[in-house]
Design a protein around this motif. Structure first.
Motif, short mmCIF file in Angstrom:
data_model
loop_
_atom_site.label_atom_id
_atom_site.label_comp_id
_atom_site.label_asym_id
_atom_site.label_seq_id
_atom_site.Cartn_x
_atom_site.Cartn_y
_atom_site.Cartn_z
N GLY A 274 -11.43 -3.46 -0.11
CA GLY A 274 -10.61 -3.11 1.05
C GLY A 274 -10.70 -1.63 1.39
O GLY A 274 -10.97 -0.78 0.52
N PRO A 275 -10.49 -1.27 2.65
CA PRO A 275 -10.56 0.14 3.06
C PRO A 275 -9.48 0.98 2.40
O PRO A 275 -8.42 0.48 2.01
CB PRO A 275 -10.33 0.07 4.58
CG PRO A 275 -10.58 -1.34 4.96
CD PRO A 275 -10.20 -2.17 3.79
N LYS A 276 -9.73 2.25 2.28
CA LYS A 276 -8.74 3.18 1.74
C LYS A 276 -7.55 3.28 2.69
O LYS A 276 -7.73 3.26 3.92
CB LYS A 276 -9.36 4.57 1.54
CG LYS A 276 -8.39 5.63 1.00
CD LYS A 276 -9.08 6.97 0.82
CE LYS A 276 -10.07 6.91 -0.33
NZ LYS A 276 -10.61 8.28 -0.65
N ASN A 277 -6.37 3.40 2.13
CA ASN A 277 -5.17 3.58 2.94
C ASN A 277 -4.70 5.01 2.80
O ASN A 277 -4.02 5.38 1.84
CB ASN A 277 -4.07 2.61 2.50
CG ASN A 277 -2.86 2.67 3.42
OD1 ASN A 277 -2.83 3.46 4.36
ND2 ASN A 277 -1.86 1.86 3.15
N LYS A 278 -5.05 5.84 3.77
CA LYS A 278 -4.70 7.26 3.71
C LYS A 278 -3.23 7.52 4.02
O LYS A 278 -2.77 8.66 3.93
CB LYS A 278 -5.60 8.06 4.64
CG LYS A 278 -7.06 8.08 4.20
CD LYS A 278 -7.91 8.97 5.08
CE LYS A 278 -9.35 9.02 4.58
NZ LYS A 278 -10.20 9.89 5.43
#
Length: 418
Positions: A274-278
């Motif tokens: 999953g994409p990084k959650n900044k």
């Protein structure tokens, strides 16, 4: 000893003054036999577990309980009013968790953490894979081991010790209930007493309110409800090994009409990339350490078979149940997705259109799996349907297919009985 009794008028006057100071002196006891709607049918141990679960005095500073992040109104998931919706707010000022809070509904069905046989359907080869346990990385062997984690975690309830928890309960409003359940010497040994309180929480989390099997889908299984055309299509796509292939991990027995055979998880672990959650403060820092999930579980190497490679599960997290999934967002271990449809679309198009989900470098190339170190990229599931696609290929699921699966998933929400 002489006893003095207050007349009604004097008592009322005194109560008016004491109420300004938050005194419990004038609190009215519930009428004998009265039971709160959400406590009907609980055994004394389950009721004790509920008391501990909801006790905001067990945190430091006081104000946060297990129920603060596992809200009954949200299928026992939540973030305690966090400024970063993907992670929960702790009791200490400014403290925030590092992972999305999982729902604990149906958690009592998870087996203890261990290694199980997994047979490859094509080759017939059997290998041992990790399964079970609690938390997204399985670091607690079972629900009993899970209890102390949030209570003692500085980023969560921040209780200073087990002794503190025990003494707070001993001096609190439901100490007599503890003695009723465990006997007069229940508080004699702090470590043993803490485990008893944990056992009560486990009993509460094992009660029917945590697994009511009260969704539209359950009624459908029982023959008491019908799925709409869209929901039925979504269910078929969900099961189809060449389309959604969701049953591969979110398991159910196709031949069974018993809701207990449809837990929508096989309790294994998978790396989705999953994409990084900044939006998570700890993840947005330049020197942030990637969350490696299962491979960072303490004691994994010792518990694993001799030929198991710990690094092969870096980036893997526990497969969640999909029951109540429509009301337990945000999604994935880092809460990167707010909407359920986005999760399903990500599954379908992660590999066919990675630029939609991941940041791009200066040349415009999508930086796939940006929340994992490069060494863990090979662990991401790219072989199973619907992930077995390449950029530019047709996804396994169309936009309408995605809508249908979401419609089906919405039938998994339990209806309140209270």
């Amino acid at each position: 000893m002489t006893r003095y009794c207050l007349g009604k008028a004097r008592r009322a006057a005194l109560c008016a003054v004491l109420s300004l100071f938050g005194s419990a002196f004038c609190a009215q006891a519930a009428p004998s036999g009265a039971v709160a709607p959400d406590e009907r049918g609980l055994t004394p141990m389950e009721l004790l577990g509920k008391r501990v679960f909801e006790d905001t005095n067990l945190s430091r500073p006081a104000g946060v309980s297990c129920a603060s992040c596992h809200d009954a109104a949200k299928a026992f998931q939540g973030n305690n009013g966090s400024s970063a919706p993907a992670v929960a707010r702790g009791s200490s000022p400014g403290s925030l968790g590092k992972r999305n809070t999982p729902s604990i509904m149906y958690a009592s069905f998870a087996p203890p953490f261990g290694f199980i046989d997994d047979k490859d359907e094509e080759t017939g080869k059997i290998e041992k894979i990790p399964a079970g346990g609690q938390f997204l990385d399985g670091r607690a062997r079972d629900l009993l081991a899970q209890v102390e984690g949030p209570i003692l975690d500085p980023l969560e309830m921040n209780a200073p010790s087990k002794r503190f928890v025990v003494e707070t309960v001993r001096d609190g409003a439901y100490a007599d209930l503890v003695r009723e359940v465990y006997g007069e010497k229940a508080f004699a040994d702090p470590d043993a007493a803490f485990e008893k309180l944990a056992q009560a929480i486990v009993a509460f989390e094992g009660s029917a309110r945590f697994h009511p099997f009260a969704s539209k889908f359950d009624d459908y299984l029982r023959g008491a409800a019908r799925l709409t055309a869209l929901e039925k299509k979504g269910f078929e796509l969900f099961k189809d090994p060449k389309k959604g292939n969701c049953l591969a991990c979110h398991a159910g027995k196709e031949e069974s009409r018993d809701p207990r055979d449809w837990l929508f998880t096989d309790f294994t672990y998978d790396a989705l990339g999953g994409p990084k959650n900044k939006a998570i403060p700890s993840a947005a820092k330049p020197d942030a350490v990637p969350d490696l999930g299962l491979c960072a579980r303490p004691g994994l190497a010792e518990a694993a078979p001799t030929d198991f490679k710990v690094e092969s599960v870096c980036g893997a997290f526990k497969v969640p149940t999909l029951r109540n999934i429509a009301v337990t967002g945000p999604y994935l271990h880092n809460g990167v997705f707010d909407k359920l449809r986005d999760v399903v679309a990500f599954y379908a198009t992660r590999d066919t259109d990675p630029g939609h989900w991941y940041p791009k470098d200066r040349s415009g190339k999508p930086q796939k799996f940006d929340d994992l170190p490069p060494a863990a990229h090979d662990n991401v599931n790219v072989d199973e349907v619907p992930y077995d696609r390449k950029p530019g290929q047709q996804p396994r699921l169309s936009e309408k297919d995605i809508d249908a699966i979401v419609a089906f998933l919405e039938t998994l929400t339990d209806r309140s009985k209270h």
